[in-house]
Design an enzyme around this catalytic site. Structure first.
Site, PDB file in Angstrom:
ATOM      1  N   ARG A 101       0.860  -1.202   0.000  1.00 33.79           N
ATOM      2  CA  ARG A 101       0.000   0.000   0.000  1.00 33.79           C
ATOM      3  C   ARG A 101       0.888   1.242   0.000  1.00 33.79           C
ATOM      4  O   ARG A 101       0.622   2.216  -0.689  1.00 33.79           O
ATOM      5  CB  ARG A 101      -0.960   0.014   1.199  1.00 33.79           C
ATOM      6  CG  ARG A 101      -1.681   1.349   1.339  1.00 33.79           C
ATOM      7  CD  ARG A 101      -2.907   1.349   2.252  1.00 33.79           C
ATOM      8  NE  ARG A 101      -2.808   0.514   3.412  1.00 33.79           N
ATOM      9  CZ  ARG A 101      -2.050   0.766   4.496  1.00 33.79           C
ATOM     10  NH1 ARG A 101      -1.305   1.858   4.548  1.00 33.79           N
ATOM     11  NH2 ARG A 101      -2.022  -0.067   5.507  1.00 33.79           N
ATOM     12  N   TYR A 143     -16.805  16.182 -15.935  1.00 35.06           N
ATOM     13  CA  TYR A 143     -17.250  14.800 -15.808  1.00 35.06           C
ATOM     14  C   TYR A 143     -18.265  14.710 -14.656  1.00 35.06           C
ATOM     15  O   TYR A 143     -18.025  15.250 -13.566  1.00 35.06           O
ATOM     16  CB  TYR A 143     -16.034  13.905 -15.559  1.00 35.06           C
ATOM     17  CG  TYR A 143     -16.428  12.504 -15.172  1.00 35.06           C
ATOM     18  CD1 TYR A 143     -17.241  11.739 -16.006  1.00 35.06           C
ATOM     19  CD2 TYR A 143     -16.013  11.945 -13.978  1.00 35.06           C
ATOM     20  CE1 TYR A 143     -17.626  10.467 -15.651  1.00 35.06           C
ATOM     21  CE2 TYR A 143     -16.377  10.663 -13.620  1.00 35.06           C
ATOM     22  CZ  TYR A 143     -17.194   9.931 -14.458  1.00 35.06           C
ATOM     23  OH  TYR A 143     -17.576   8.675 -14.091  1.00 35.06           O
ATOM     24  N   ASP A 196      -7.764  18.687 -14.804  1.00 39.50           N
ATOM     25  CA  ASP A 196      -8.054  17.317 -15.224  1.00 39.50           C
ATOM     26  C   ASP A 196      -7.624  17.214 -16.690  1.00 39.50           C
ATOM     27  O   ASP A 196      -8.250  17.822 -17.569  1.00 39.50           O
ATOM     28  CB  ASP A 196      -9.545  17.033 -15.039  1.00 39.50           C
ATOM     29  CG  ASP A 196      -9.906  15.583 -15.341  1.00 39.50           C
ATOM     30  OD1 ASP A 196      -9.195  14.950 -16.151  1.00 39.50           O
ATOM     31  OD2 ASP A 196     -10.908  15.080 -14.793  1.00 39.50           O
TER      32      ASP A 196
HETATM   33  C1  PLP Z   1     -12.570  13.770 -17.459  1.00 45.27           C
HETATM   34  C2  PLP Z   1     -12.698  12.659 -16.443  1.00 45.27           C
HETATM   35  N1  PLP Z   1     -12.148  12.808 -15.234  1.00 45.27           N
HETATM   36  C3  PLP Z   1     -12.230  11.841 -14.289  1.00 45.27           C
HETATM   37  C4  PLP Z   1     -12.932  10.666 -14.520  1.00 45.27           C
HETATM   38  C5  PLP Z   1     -13.032   9.640 -13.433  1.00 45.27           C
HETATM   39  O1  PLP Z   1     -12.179   8.583 -13.654  1.00 45.27           O
HETATM   40  P1  PLP Z   1     -12.444   7.045 -13.240  1.00 45.27           P
HETATM   41  O2  PLP Z   1     -13.673   6.609 -13.977  1.00 45.27           O
HETATM   42  O3  PLP Z   1     -11.190   6.361 -13.633  1.00 45.27           O
HETATM   43  O4  PLP Z   1     -12.680   7.047 -11.751  1.00 45.27           O
HETATM   44  C6  PLP Z   1     -13.507  10.462 -15.778  1.00 45.27           C
HETATM   45  C7  PLP Z   1     -14.245   9.215 -16.057  1.00 45.27           C
HETATM   46  O5  PLP Z   1     -15.003   9.112 -16.994  1.00 45.27           O
HETATM   47  C8  PLP Z   1     -13.406  11.486 -16.764  1.00 45.27           C
HETATM   48  O6  PLP Z   1     -13.947  11.355 -17.980  1.00 45.27           O
END
Ligand code: PLP
Length: 384
Positions: A54, A107, A179
């Site tokens: 971990r 998202y 992101d």
């Molecule tokens: C732009 C974006 N950020 C974060 C995520 C979250 O990632 P995860 O599904 O791997 O938890 C997604 C998932 O679709 C995403 O499209």
């Protein structure tokens, strides 16, 4: 990124950073260290610095070094999913009473994390159109600790000027989180533009083959990286050895895949913009896209994600999704195979009724790397 890789080009780093030959056997690919604990030579006598998986695992370390090198950061951290990475970041940086600025297009799961989980712990947020620098500046208050940006955004392909928002963040003394899932570090380098932390869903372009769920954080700063690594271990949602390995494998072809994703997407956009059943195409590569110039400035090419609106409303959009054959109907994105989905009923159902609600007639494509003529034929028949 270590100095060893700082002079190398992206494609070279993707293949070599973190991927040193196994010291025991010379294997050119790092082994999957499928192990939980490590023999100590006397109490506290750790052979390679590893004591429990971990806290750290050699396969995960390989991926984390690779991620830091690709984003040009000091520290990379790999998690069990993109949302696990986001959760660790938010619970490290925020405390009750803090405030966050989040985008009005993001998202759905990211929004849900803020609205249903983080807010309950006494952190509030303002929703802003992050494409509008002045709107972001106005949304910052004296309790703001971070500004969250997603560019290109999911699912509306909005573009945010990372450098400009980094300026707002610096002036206000708050952190900027980007992101970078839709672009990948091959197309866009947020840390070089002034961001403090990059977030990834490794599930998408980084893994690239729709066969793993994972997430990452990369920091510009060593001290913040250390703090996050402490919380990563304390909270525990780490990437396992096999998942780390499969992402590391996927990343080796990231550059060639992204080139093809973008090329195919541009040809599909050309067809969609001329199709009588399509009322609007959302793609940052289009000159009429409001973020086109900024995207051209901060991205290498415009990526493989396209959204478009269909004449006839929600039912017509759902029908297009249902009729597609080569485009697989499914959530997620960024794999070699093309996917189609209806954000309103699928990936973004969790934002219904909020400021982030998406148009009901919207269809989202994740354009894969198949032959583009086959993809065009499928879309034409799906549009009817
Ligand atoms: C732009 C974006 N950020 C974060 C995520 C979250 O990632 P995860 O599904 O791997 O938890 C997604 C998932 O679709 C995403 O499209």
């Amino acid at each position: 990124m270590s100095d060893q890789h700082s002079h190398q080009s992206f494609e070279t780093r993707a293949i070599h950073a973190g991927n040193t030959a196994d010291p025991l056997t010379g294997a050119v690919v790092p082994p999957i260290y499928q192990v939980s604990t490590y023999k100590q030579d006397g109490v506290g006598g750790l052979r390679g610095g590893y004591e429990y998986s971990r806290s750290a695992n050699p396969t995960r370390t390989a991926l984390e070094e690779n991620l830091a090198a690709l984003e040009g950061g000091r520290r990379g951290l790999a998690f069990a999913s993109g949302l696990a990475a986001e959760d660790c970041l938010l619970r490290t940086l925020l405390a009750p009473g803090d405030h966050v600025v989040i985008p009005n297009d993001a998202y759905g799961g990211t929004f849900r994390l803020f609205a249903k989980v983080v807010e309950r712990w006494g952190v509030d947020f303002s929703v802003a159109n992050t494409s509008d620098v002045e709107e972001v500046r106005a949304a910052v208050n004296d309790r703001t600790k971070l500004i969250w940006v997603e560019t290109p955004s999911n699912p509306l392909l909005g573009i945010t000027d990372i450098e400009a928002i980094a300026g707002v963040a610096r002036q206000a003394g708050v952190k900027l989180v980007v992101d970078n899932t839709f672009a990948s570090p091959y197309l866009q380098q947020p840390l070089a533009l002034g961001a403090d932390v990059v977030v990834h869903s490794l599930t998408k372009y980084m893994g690239g083959h729709s066969d793993v769920v994972g997430g990452a954080l990369v920091t510009a700063d060593e001290a913040l990286g250390e703090e996050l690594a402490y919380h990563q271990n304390a909270m525990g949602a780490v990437a396992g050895p096999f998942d780390s390995w499969i992402v590391l494998r996927g990343i080796k072809t990231l550059a060639v895949r992204m080139d093809r994703h973008s090329e195919n997407a541009e040809k599909i956009v050309e067809m969609l913009t001329q199709h009588p059943k399509v009322t609007q195409v959302l793609y940052p590569g289009l000159p009429e896209h409001p973020g086109h110039e900024i995207a051209a400035k901060q991205m290498r090419s415009f990526g493989g994600m396209i959204s478009f609106r269909v004449e006839g409303g929600e039912e017509a959009a759902v029908e297009v999704c249902n009729r597609a054959q080569l485009f697989t109907l499914g959530e997620s994105l960024g794999g070699v195979e093309s996917l189609i989905e209806h954000p309103g009923r699928m990936t973004h159902a969790s934002v219904a009724g909020s400021a982030l609600e998406v148009p009901a007639d919207l269809v989202r494509l994740s354009v894969g790397i198949e032959n583009v003529d086959d993809l065009l034929a499928d879309l034409r028949q799906a549009l009817g």
